[in-house]
Scaffold this motif. Structure first.
Motif, PDB file in Angstrom:
ATOM      1  N   UNK A  59       0.800  -1.182   0.000  1.00 50.40           N
ATOM      2  CA  UNK A  59       0.000   0.000   0.000  1.00 50.40           C
ATOM      3  C   UNK A  59       0.855   1.263   0.000  1.00 50.40           C
ATOM      4  N   UNK A  60       1.903   1.272   0.825  1.00 54.21           N
ATOM      5  CA  UNK A  60       2.748   2.455   0.921  1.00 54.21           C
ATOM      6  C   UNK A  60       3.479   2.710  -0.389  1.00 54.21           C
ATOM      7  N   UNK A  61       3.914   1.633  -1.056  1.00 61.81           N
ATOM      8  CA  UNK A  61       4.593   1.797  -2.347  1.00 61.81           C
ATOM      9  C   UNK A  61       3.654   2.430  -3.367  1.00 61.81           C
ATOM     10  N   UNK A  62       2.385   2.020  -3.368  1.00 56.87           N
ATOM     11  CA  UNK A  62       1.417   2.601  -4.288  1.00 56.87           C
ATOM     12  C   UNK A  62       1.202   4.076  -3.967  1.00 56.87           C
ATOM     13  N   UNK A  63       1.126   4.412  -2.677  1.00 60.03           N
ATOM     14  CA  UNK A  63       0.972   5.816  -2.284  1.00 60.03           C
ATOM     15  C   UNK A  63       2.149   6.654  -2.795  1.00 60.03           C
ATOM     16  N   UNK A  64       3.357   6.159  -2.605  1.00 57.10           N
ATOM     17  CA  UNK A  64       4.542   6.893  -3.057  1.00 57.10           C
ATOM     18  C   UNK A  64       4.576   7.024  -4.579  1.00 57.10           C
TER      19      UNK A  64
ATOM     20  N   UNK B 178      -5.796   6.578  -0.081  1.00 53.36           N
ATOM     21  CA  UNK B 178      -4.786   5.869   0.695  1.00 53.36           C
ATOM     22  C   UNK B 178      -4.408   6.612   1.976  1.00 53.36           C
ATOM     23  N   UNK B 179      -4.197   7.902   1.885  1.00 48.86           N
ATOM     24  CA  UNK B 179      -3.712   8.679   3.028  1.00 48.86           C
ATOM     25  C   UNK B 179      -4.843   9.283   3.839  1.00 48.86           C
ATOM     26  N   UNK B 180      -5.921   9.703   3.169  1.00 49.67           N
ATOM     27  CA  UNK B 180      -7.048  10.323   3.855  1.00 49.67           C
ATOM     28  C   UNK B 180      -6.873  11.821   3.980  1.00 49.67           C
ATOM     29  N   UNK B 181      -7.963  12.489   4.343  1.00 49.60           N
ATOM     30  CA  UNK B 181      -7.917  13.942   4.545  1.00 49.60           C
ATOM     31  C   UNK B 181      -7.348  14.279   5.910  1.00 49.60           C
ATOM     32  N   UNK B 182      -7.553  13.392   6.869  1.00 50.58           N
ATOM     33  CA  UNK B 182      -6.964  13.582   8.192  1.00 50.58           C
ATOM     34  C   UNK B 182      -5.948  12.459   8.409  1.00 50.58           C
ATOM     35  N   UNK B 183      -5.249  12.519   9.511  1.00 48.73           N
ATOM     36  CA  UNK B 183      -4.192  11.543   9.768  1.00 48.73           C
ATOM     37  C   UNK B 183      -4.706  10.128   9.989  1.00 48.73           C
ATOM     38  N   UNK B 184      -5.990   9.959  10.303  1.00 53.50           N
ATOM     39  CA  UNK B 184      -6.497   8.629  10.624  1.00 53.50           C
ATOM     40  C   UNK B 184      -7.547   8.113   9.654  1.00 53.50           C
ATOM     41  N   UNK B 185      -7.886   8.877   8.623  1.00 51.13           N
ATOM     42  CA  UNK B 185      -9.018   8.483   7.789  1.00 51.13           C
ATOM     43  C   UNK B 185      -8.643   7.658   6.551  1.00 51.13           C
ATOM     44  N   UNK B 186      -7.396   7.566   6.209  1.00 51.08           N
ATOM     45  CA  UNK B 186      -7.014   6.877   4.991  1.00 51.08           C
ATOM     46  C   UNK B 186      -6.971   5.365   5.112  1.00 51.08           C
TER      47      UNK B 186
ATOM     48  N   UNK C  10      -4.981  -0.637   8.014  1.00 50.40           N
ATOM     49  CA  UNK C  10      -4.306  -1.925   7.875  1.00 50.40           C
ATOM     50  C   UNK C  10      -3.941  -2.443   9.258  1.00 50.40           C
ATOM     51  N   UNK C  11      -4.349  -3.680   9.540  1.00 45.09           N
ATOM     52  CA  UNK C  11      -4.077  -4.285  10.837  1.00 45.09           C
ATOM     53  C   UNK C  11      -2.656  -4.813  10.938  1.00 45.09           C
ATOM     54  N   UNK C  12      -2.314  -5.368  12.089  1.00 50.03           N
ATOM     55  CA  UNK C  12      -0.970  -5.894  12.322  1.00 50.03           C
ATOM     56  C   UNK C  12      -0.666  -7.089  11.422  1.00 50.03           C
ATOM     57  N   UNK C  13      -1.729  -7.744  10.926  1.00 46.49           N
ATOM     58  CA  UNK C  13      -1.535  -8.881  10.030  1.00 46.49           C
ATOM     59  C   UNK C  13      -1.397  -8.453   8.565  1.00 46.49           C
ATOM     60  N   UNK C  14      -1.393  -7.141   8.316  1.00 44.62           N
ATOM     61  CA  UNK C  14      -1.238  -6.643   6.947  1.00 44.62           C
ATOM     62  C   UNK C  14      -2.535  -6.623   6.155  1.00 44.62           C
ATOM     63  N   UNK C  15      -3.664  -6.820   6.838  1.00 40.44           N
ATOM     64  CA  UNK C  15      -4.963  -6.855   6.160  1.00 40.44           C
ATOM     65  C   UNK C  15      -5.867  -5.738   6.672  1.00 40.44           C
ATOM     66  N   UNK C  16      -6.790  -5.351   5.823  1.00 34.72           N
ATOM     67  CA  UNK C  16      -7.818  -4.395   6.222  1.00 34.72           C
ATOM     68  C   UNK C  16      -9.032  -5.209   6.654  1.00 34.72           C
ATOM     69  N   UNK C  17      -9.480  -4.986   7.871  1.00 39.74           N
ATOM     70  CA  UNK C  17     -10.608  -5.731   8.410  1.00 39.74           C
ATOM     71  C   UNK C  17     -11.839  -4.828   8.442  1.00 39.74           C
ATOM     72  N   UNK C  18     -12.650  -4.927   7.407  1.00 38.95           N
ATOM     73  CA  UNK C  18     -13.878  -4.156   7.309  1.00 38.95           C
ATOM     74  C   UNK C  18     -14.941  -4.760   8.218  1.00 38.95           C
ATOM     75  N   UNK C  19     -15.751  -3.911   8.819  1.00 37.26           N
ATOM     76  CA  UNK C  19     -16.851  -4.378   9.662  1.00 37.26           C
ATOM     77  C   UNK C  19     -18.108  -4.466   8.809  1.00 37.26           C
TER      78      UNK C  19
END
Length: 194
Positions: A1-6, A131-139, A144-153
């Motif tokens: 994900x970070x590589x794509x952002x860069x 990827x990054x979001x408008x605020x520091x926590x919204x992207x 991404x969790x500690x396992x490298x996955x996004x866990x949607x509810x």
């Protein structure tokens, strides 16, 4: 994900530099509707930029460094004729959204190049924001969790029709396969926890 952002960030910077050179204004903010309107359709706008300046301290050999913001009014001749019914409430400014830009007719080769580059810039900037979001926590990168996955509810109780709803992030709002580079990093997992 970070590589794509860069990668997206590098594309945005490249396109911005090319467009600023074409417009002849290195301070132009191409993601500002007012400034883009003035550059595309002609008119004046205020541009701002920051520079590091130095000030010698009184009665001391030391120097103080700080960032100072500068402003100036820039005038553009205009490249496109505004479409009917696209004038904004702010007099002299016109819409610059995706639909309006797609309907503009270029007068010459330079106009076609500008239109293509602005549309490409918009796509890369949107991917960066996702990827990054408008605020520091919204992207998406912050989800991404500690396992490298996004866990949607997923929920069924919050809809009247009984369909699934999703949040944190909205997994049903991800782009389709070929519409965005974001899709390159979203791979569904078949690991279900029951």
């Amino acid at each position: 994900g970070l590589q794509l952002y860069l990668k997206e960030q590098a594309e945005v910077r490249r396109l911005e530099a090319e467009l600023k050179e074409i417009f002849g204004c290195p301070e132009l903010n191409l993601l500002s509707g007012d400034q883009l309107s003035a550059a595309l359709y002609g008119g004046e706008c205020k541009v701002s930029w920051t520079e590091w300046v130095t000030v010698p301290l009184k009665n001391q050999p030391a120097t103080r460094y700080y960032e100072k913001t500068f402003d100036k009014i820039v005038s553009f001749p205009g490249i496109f004729t505004p479409l009917k019914r696209t004038e904004l409430k702010k007099k002299g400014f016109y819409k610059t959204d995706k639909v309006t830009l797609s309907q503009l007719r270029a007068r010459d080769k330079t106009g076609r190049i500008i239109k293509d580059k602005i549309q490409e810039l918009s796509e890369h900037a949107k991917a960066m924001e996702t990827l990054k979001g408008k605020s520091d926590t919204s992207g998406l990168l912050n989800k991404v969790g500690v396992d490298g996955k996004v866990h949607t509810e997923f929920f069924t109780a919050f809809t009247t029709t009984g369909r699934l709803s999703s949040r944190n992030p909205n997994g049903q709002n991800f782009p389709r396969e070929s519409t965005s580079p974001i899709k390159q990093i979203i791979v569904p997992s078949l690991d279900f926890i029951l």
